[in-house]
Write a protein that holds these residues in place. Sequence first.
Motif, mmCIF file in Angstrom:
data_model
loop_
_atom_site.group_PDB
_atom_site.id
_atom_site.type_symbol
_atom_site.label_atom_id
_atom_site.label_comp_id
_atom_site.label_asym_id
_atom_site.label_seq_id
_atom_site.Cartn_x
_atom_site.Cartn_y
_atom_site.Cartn_z
ATOM 1 N N ALA B 307 -0.380 5.830 -8.300
ATOM 2 C CA ALA B 307 0.911 5.277 -8.709
ATOM 3 C C ALA B 307 1.079 5.482 -10.207
ATOM 4 O O ALA B 307 0.124 5.805 -10.910
ATOM 5 N N ILE B 316 -2.568 5.308 -3.813
ATOM 6 C CA ILE B 316 -1.564 4.885 -2.821
ATOM 7 C C ILE B 316 -1.460 5.886 -1.672
ATOM 8 O O ILE B 316 -0.653 5.714 -0.763
ATOM 9 N N ARG B 345 0.266 -0.915 -0.356
ATOM 10 C CA ARG B 345 0.173 -0.653 -1.795
ATOM 11 C C ARG B 345 1.460 -0.048 -2.338
ATOM 12 O O ARG B 345 1.872 -0.358 -3.457
ATOM 13 N N ILE B 346 2.082 0.814 -1.560
ATOM 14 C CA ILE B 346 3.360 1.383 -2.005
ATOM 15 C C ILE B 346 4.386 0.262 -2.150
ATOM 16 O O ILE B 346 5.173 0.227 -3.096
#
Lengths: 454, 454
Positions: B307, B316, B345-346
């Motif tokens: 990220a 990610i 996580r995104i």
Amino acid sequence: MSTKPNTPKGMRDFLPHEVIRRNHIMSVMKTQFERYGFLPIETPAMERRELLLGKYGDEGDRLVFKVLNSGEKVKKADLEALKNGELSRFGNSLSDKAMRYDLTVPFARFVVQHQNELSFPFKRYQMQSVWRADRPQHGRFQEFTQCDADAIGSDSLLLELEYILMVDAIFGDLQLSGCTLRINHRKVLEAIAHRAGAGTETTRFFTILDKLDKVGWEEVKRLLLDAEYDIDIIDSIQRALADKSTADQLDALKQLLGSSDSDDDSLQDLGFLFSNLGHLSSTTVVFDWTLARGLDYYTGSIFEISAPEQVSVGSIGAGGRYDDLTGVFGMKDMSGIGISFGLDRIELVLSELDLFPPALHTSIDVMVVNFSTELITVLFPYISELRKQGKRVFVYPSAAKLKKQLGLANQLQIPHALIMGESEWKAQSCTLKDLRTGEQSTIPLYGLMQYSWD
Amino acid sequence: MSTKPNTPKGMRDFLPHEVIRRNHIMSVMKTQFERYGFLPIETPAMERRELLLGKYGDEGDRLVFKVLNSGEKVKKADLEALKNGELSRFGNSLSDKAMRYDLTVPFARFVVQHQNELSFPFKRYQMQSVWRADRPQHGRFQEFTQCDADAIGSDSLLLELEYILMVDAIFGDLQLSGCTLRINHRKVLEAIAHRAGAGTETTRFFTILDKLDKVGWEEVKRLLLDAEYDIDIIDSIQRALADKSTADQLDALKQLLGSSDSDDDSLQDLGFLFSNLGHLSSTTVVFDWTLARGLDYYTGSIFEISAPEQVSVGSIGAGGRYDDLTGVFGMKDMSGIGISFGLDRIELVLSELDLFPPALHTSIDVMVVNFSTELITVLFPYISELRKQGKRVFVYPSAAKLKKQLGLANQLQIPHALIMGESEWKAQSCTLKDLRTGEQSTIPLYGLMQYSWD
């Protein structure tokens, strides 16, 4: 591993065309759930074991999958229980978590846990898997998907009305006509049970009536007689309602049950529903005083949806009103109503009746034939552009024989092939072949993005 | 139950606005996966225990959730193992099934089991939950969702190229710029390991290198030195590659490693990728010889996506090429490549950077204010028509105070309210209020369907 690997018993893989079909059904439901104002939520696959056990009766408890504790925690195994043959207690000593058995109890837990983050009345939908350690058979699996919509925090009859309209809209969108929604009211059933001699203990009466689908009416009457209910009352009700319109049935029941019973409102409620249904496109709604719905938590209207008669899968959806679903978790006076559709059974019904749209075989629009890495590389900006415009493009990854590449396109039922060999590249054109009809068009490369193909 | 019920540790409920956000991410991925020719599949949440164990290393094995056998089967408990402290063996004696730990091993099993129903090369995507009995922490949960796309049955480099383009397209659609895709090749790493003194045993080298993210370069060098690798070689490689363009880095590596090593093709492959990437909109692609990716089954290109730097969530998404994923199940020579995105996580990244479109708060377009059951009932044909036209309508179920009803609409961030009281009904009109701006329009009922509102 020498043997061929496979899925656990009662659990299934879904191939692409199956996922596409299931997504189609869920997409129809999602669309209608949202049009009726339901909001999506999700809950974990696992719940604390003690939250689930005791909520579904003894039979249900046995079907709950327990998850083994990890690491050191298995040392807490209750060996005494094992020795005494108390297998369930032994299992509990090894397990803090269990797999979700339905979406209703987790929803009740969700409402209580998040009550300060939610606004009521709260309408939620939820489409997730549930797990039951049941004997697998036709239309029954150990992992299956429920699609639920519940409205909690209001006892308004408008909700019942909207549920019926929504059921009709869903089956209309699925092109599934001929479903029957049977509706009843727990309070009507209670009044009948009282008249037939049950005291406050009506659960037994409901349990026997609930077997009707499986054992037939004569057997149910025998069971009611065995349980010392007054079978004459039941026979007279059955006769009095035969061959009547719904309005007349409700009137007849009112006469039979008398106004002293507390069912008065419930008959009126049913009357309100039937008189406000309007025109339904694909579902028949009938009043059925024999519908019982086994689950304890229903207190008001109850309903069940059957597939068209030519498909024998039983109920494809069911629901009802509950007055105290969250009470068990300490949150009182939350009336609610819920419906649960069985995705897997609806899939079976639509398959057997061949009702899936034909385009649902694949999600790919076009296969790009690969003559060489070099040619594909120069074509890539065009491929990217097609994708940006929304086309779903399968690029054959290597320069295999044309026959092999088109063979794959046929197997995957991809409708178009885009063909560009050396000569086409020199002419700055490509060939678009419709693999369903065999028709070919030659298109200049600069015109590819504007070309209209379906 | 006296205490407030809650979810198991490390597992989460999702409230409506969270589901809507997650669905937005998955919908973007689904769209791009399909544009790149991947087809959807699904596998069960549970697999046979022996299929999963032994595939993820010792650490992985410990994190696999085992499902307790039902009923009589728990009698097979291996008490000897319990007594000897062999807790894993004890657990195995009580469990035939385990929860899916990732989507890759189930996919390998799927390919082998359904090889006769599939056409190769086969490209599948799969977006489902996985479970790990891991210590919960920021961005790490016991239940989380992976979004995988794999292509199996081809070793073509075009697939690598398409993966990079697809990653860029996905992050572009999510408005997430500033991601970095680091790419390396296992064979390049092997060549470096050989030069640094490793024999055929390169796994240890990879394992140490894989710690780079966590422990930093100085510590990695110390570990390599402890393991008696030639740290001078590694230092000289590091220096030779500093401050160079990717093409020059690849050239320099070719010089350093010499042509005798088998990495020649792999450097050429990386060169092919970098020279054909074209213009990427939101992702930076860099060659990073230190990227190792711990998993054993990778044999070719490997990649990992980070990220933007201001968000500290680590990787990610990641993936790579494997030559023999299905070999363990007896199906040889199936080269493939896969990528796995971490939905959770995104979601964290997009939340922290405030990148979700503002309209994603709710899925409801309009709240119909309820003044009385009678008025709502006459309005129902209009409500149904609005729904048929695609509007998502929340009908307030009872005639509560106007303030309360509009309060709910505000809490749910519903943009419009449809208001029709007695006087409006007499005038055959209704009021449409924009709850964001406070603006009101009076519309004749017959014009409601034609009225354009966003």
